[in-house]
Design a protein around this motif. Structure first.
Motif, PDB file in Angstrom:
ATOM      1  N   ILE A   1       0.855  -1.183   0.000  1.00 52.51           N
ATOM      2  CA  ILE A   1       0.000   0.000   0.000  1.00 52.51           C
ATOM      3  C   ILE A   1       0.894   1.237   0.000  1.00 52.51           C
ATOM      4  O   ILE A   1       2.119   1.133   0.181  1.00 52.51           O
ATOM      5  CB  ILE A   1      -0.960   0.026   1.210  1.00 52.51           C
ATOM      6  N   ASP A   2       0.307   2.413  -0.196  1.00 55.17           N
ATOM      7  CA  ASP A   2       1.092   3.639  -0.325  1.00 55.17           C
ATOM      8  C   ASP A   2       1.238   4.410   0.983  1.00 55.17           C
ATOM      9  O   ASP A   2       2.193   5.171   1.148  1.00 55.17           O
ATOM     10  CB  ASP A   2       0.432   4.556  -1.366  1.00 55.17           C
ATOM     11  N   ALA A   3       0.287   4.231   1.892  1.00 54.65           N
ATOM     12  CA  ALA A   3       0.303   4.995   3.134  1.00 54.65           C
ATOM     13  C   ALA A   3      -0.587   4.307   4.152  1.00 54.65           C
ATOM     14  O   ALA A   3      -1.371   3.407   3.809  1.00 54.65           O
ATOM     15  CB  ALA A   3      -0.199   6.425   2.894  1.00 54.65           C
ATOM     16  N   VAL A   4      -0.458   4.723   5.396  1.00 58.55           N
ATOM     17  CA  VAL A   4      -1.395   4.282   6.425  1.00 58.55           C
ATOM     18  C   VAL A   4      -1.930   5.504   7.150  1.00 58.55           C
ATOM     19  O   VAL A   4      -1.233   6.509   7.319  1.00 58.55           O
ATOM     20  CB  VAL A   4      -0.761   3.315   7.456  1.00 58.55           C
ATOM     21  N   ALA A   5      -3.180   5.408   7.572  1.00 65.47           N
ATOM     22  CA  ALA A   5      -3.776   6.409   8.454  1.00 65.47           C
ATOM     23  C   ALA A   5      -3.968   5.710   9.788  1.00 65.47           C
ATOM     24  O   ALA A   5      -4.993   5.071  10.022  1.00 65.47           O
ATOM     25  CB  ALA A   5      -5.105   6.888   7.890  1.00 65.47           C
ATOM     26  N   VAL A   6      -2.960   5.786  10.643  1.00 68.57           N
ATOM     27  CA  VAL A   6      -3.006   5.179  11.975  1.00 68.57           C
ATOM     28  C   VAL A   6      -2.391   6.166  12.954  1.00 68.57           C
ATOM     29  O   VAL A   6      -2.013   7.274  12.581  1.00 68.57           O
ATOM     30  CB  VAL A   6      -2.265   3.822  12.012  1.00 68.57           C
ATOM     31  N   SER A   7      -2.257   5.765  14.202  1.00 65.97           N
ATOM     32  CA  SER A   7      -1.688   6.675  15.195  1.00 65.97           C
ATOM     33  C   SER A   7      -0.162   6.707  15.099  1.00 65.97           C
ATOM     34  O   SER A   7       0.456   5.758  14.606  1.00 65.97           O
ATOM     35  CB  SER A   7      -2.093   6.251  16.606  1.00 65.97           C
ATOM     36  N   PRO A   8       0.466   7.777  15.581  1.00 65.45           N
ATOM     37  CA  PRO A   8       1.930   7.829  15.618  1.00 65.45           C
ATOM     38  C   PRO A   8       2.531   6.662  16.389  1.00 65.45           C
ATOM     39  O   PRO A   8       3.593   6.152  16.031  1.00 65.45           O
ATOM     40  CB  PRO A   8       2.215   9.169  16.301  1.00 65.45           C
ATOM     41  N   ALA A   9       1.861   6.226  17.453  1.00 68.84           N
ATOM     42  CA  ALA A   9       2.376   5.123  18.264  1.00 68.84           C
ATOM     43  C   ALA A   9       2.552   3.855  17.444  1.00 68.84           C
ATOM     44  O   ALA A   9       3.471   3.068  17.690  1.00 68.84           O
ATOM     45  CB  ALA A   9       1.434   4.856  19.433  1.00 68.84           C
ATOM     46  N   GLU A  10       1.688   3.664  16.468  1.00 63.83           N
ATOM     47  CA  GLU A  10       1.688   2.421  15.701  1.00 63.83           C
ATOM     48  C   GLU A  10       2.731   2.385  14.592  1.00 63.83           C
ATOM     49  O   GLU A  10       2.946   1.343  13.967  1.00 63.83           O
ATOM     50  CB  GLU A  10       0.281   2.161  15.169  1.00 63.83           C
ATOM     51  N   VAL A  11       3.387   3.507  14.359  1.00 63.43           N
ATOM     52  CA  VAL A  11       4.469   3.546  13.360  1.00 63.43           C
ATOM     53  C   VAL A  11       5.776   4.056  13.956  1.00 63.43           C
ATOM     54  O   VAL A  11       6.790   4.129  13.259  1.00 63.43           O
ATOM     55  CB  VAL A  11       4.077   4.440  12.165  1.00 63.43           C
ATOM     56  N   SER A  12       5.763   4.411  15.228  1.00 63.84           N
ATOM     57  CA  SER A  12       6.908   5.112  15.830  1.00 63.84           C
ATOM     58  C   SER A  12       8.222   4.374  15.687  1.00 63.84           C
ATOM     59  O   SER A  12       9.252   4.971  15.347  1.00 63.84           O
ATOM     60  CB  SER A  12       6.630   5.411  17.299  1.00 63.84           C
ATOM     61  N   ASN A  13       8.228   3.062  15.953  1.00 65.79           N
ATOM     62  CA  ASN A  13       9.481   2.306  15.875  1.00 65.79           C
ATOM     63  C   ASN A  13      10.072   2.338  14.473  1.00 65.79           C
ATOM     64  O   ASN A  13      11.299   2.449  14.301  1.00 65.79           O
ATOM     65  CB  ASN A  13       9.251   0.856  16.308  1.00 65.79           C
ATOM     66  N   TYR A  14       9.220   2.261  13.472  1.00 60.65           N
ATOM     67  CA  TYR A  14       9.697   2.240  12.079  1.00 60.65           C
ATOM     68  C   TYR A  14      10.109   3.630  11.609  1.00 60.65           C
ATOM     69  O   TYR A  14      11.015   3.771  10.794  1.00 60.65           O
ATOM     70  CB  TYR A  14       8.611   1.667  11.167  1.00 60.65           C
ATOM     71  N   VAL A  15       9.444   4.652  12.129  1.00 58.74           N
ATOM     72  CA  VAL A  15       9.839   6.027  11.814  1.00 58.74           C
ATOM     73  C   VAL A  15      11.219   6.305  12.414  1.00 58.74           C
ATOM     74  O   VAL A  15      12.118   6.852  11.752  1.00 58.74           O
ATOM     75  CB  VAL A  15       8.802   7.036  12.332  1.00 58.74           C
ATOM     76  N   GLN A  16      11.397   5.911  13.665  1.00 63.32           N
ATOM     77  CA  GLN A  16      12.678   6.130  14.337  1.00 63.32           C
ATOM     78  C   GLN A  16      13.804   5.331  13.697  1.00 63.32           C
ATOM     79  O   GLN A  16      14.960   5.755  13.717  1.00 63.32           O
ATOM     80  CB  GLN A  16      12.534   5.780  15.822  1.00 63.32           C
ATOM     81  N   ALA A  17      13.441   4.183  13.113  1.00 67.91           N
ATOM     82  CA  ALA A  17      14.447   3.350  12.447  1.00 67.91           C
ATOM     83  C   ALA A  17      14.736   3.812  11.027  1.00 67.91           C
ATOM     84  O   ALA A  17      15.602   3.247  10.348  1.00 67.91           O
ATOM     85  CB  ALA A  17      13.981   1.894  12.434  1.00 67.91           C
TER      86      ALA A  17
END
Length: 330
Positions: free
Chosen positions: A208-224
């Protein structure tokens, strides 16, 4: 045989059976534990989504932190499906004795207004609210869009082709993406998953191209460095993601998100509810609970059962109006 002799034989036989049962170690059933004994065995906490999302993380943090305040353990059970309805229905129809509880999320309010569930928030007694998080739009780190404006422009250029994942049809993240469409004129291809965790994994895999979820649910991958967050639908920037703009900063008048809390079946005895609320208040104040939530970037909000009940009633009206306005249909 006379009636008197017959009754004597019955009595003698009953006594013999009783002695035999005693010799074999049989005993009369013990009295069932009552509310005053609560809890006398482990408590199930139903998470109505897959492992890996913010709701699951919150539940596990709570279970760990509760050990200091409960004589019994809280066991996390994931029951994903139907946007949360499967898990909630299980708890609603369980024995109202405090041994099967649920993590409640905003979808408890949205699903009935979409015709996807027959329950309503009154089927639960709220224990306490533990969290609140905004929606965010997140894409892969190597995606060609670096701002929400670029992302929306691409969506407008090819209507209905931008694949935006959410945690299920009628979920708050589905509504958040739909509300973003409404505010901006973009058109997405909404892709439902059985929870935010699977949606994020699909994004990482390029499905998929994007997700609409909370920051908590992507935080580890954003930080990585594997994902990048383009916008948060909050009133203010988040401390953990202070470089990510709010929708309002980008001229989009939109604030939307979720909350999470605990609930019990509506007929749970008052004594048990009082005990649950006492345990929850103490657990929510545990440093371990706050540490895990901060690490997961879950927004900490605690309100007691009475305030949480008012939140449910107020938000039920809000989401009914939103779903009607956006004409969202499953």
């Amino acid at each position: 045989m006379t009636t008197t002799k017959f009754l004597r034989k019955v009595a003698a036989l009953s006594a013999a059976v009783g002695l035999a049962a005693g010799a074999l170690g049989f005993a009369a059933p013990a009295a069932l534990a009552g509310p005053s004994d609560y809890p006398d065995h482990s408590v199930e906490l139903i998470v109505p989504y897959q492992p890996g999302g913010g709701t699951d993380a919150l539940a596990r943090a709570f279970a760990d932190a509760s050990r200091k305040h409960m004589s019994q353990s809280i066991v996390i059970v994931n029951r994903p499906g139907a946007g949360g309805a499967i898990g909630w229905n299980e708890v609603i129809h369980s024995r109202p004795d405090g041994y099967k509880l649920a993590v409640l999320t905003v979808e408890l309010l949205t699903l009935p207004h979409l015709g996807l569930a027959k329950f309503n928030y009154d089927d639960f007694q709220p224990i306490a609210q533990l969290n609140a998080d905004p929606a965010a739009i997140t894409v892969k780190a190597d995606a060609p869009w670096n701002t929400v404006e670029e992302f929306l422009a691409a969506a407008k250029k090819k209507p209905d082709e931008m694949r935006v994942g959410n945690s299920g049809t009628g979920s708050i993240w589905h509504l958040a993406a739909a509300a973003l469409e409404d505010k901006t004129g973009a058109k997405f291809n909404h892709i439902p998953f059985q929870g935010a965790g699977p949606a994020v994994l699909a994004l990482l895999g390029g499905h998929i191209d994007a997700v609409a979820v909370s920051p908590a649910e992507v935080s580890n991958y954003v930080q990585a460095g594997k994902l990048k967050m383009l916008v948060v639908m909050a009133d203010q920037r988040l401390k953990a993601f202070d470089k990510v703009p709010t929708a309002k900063e980008r001229g989009i008048d939109l604030t939307i998100g979720t909350w999470r809390g605990l609930g019990a079946p509506k007929n749970t005895p008052p004594e048990v509810m009082a005990k649950l609320r006492e345990i929850t208040a103490k657990t929510a104040a545990e440093p371990l609970m706050r540490e895990v939530m901060d690490k997961q970037n879950l927004g900490y909000v605690y309100t007691d059962g009475a305030v949480f009940k008012d939140t449910l009633a107020k938000d039920n009206v809000y989401f009914k109006q939103l779903i009607t306005k956006l004409n969202i249909k499953p």
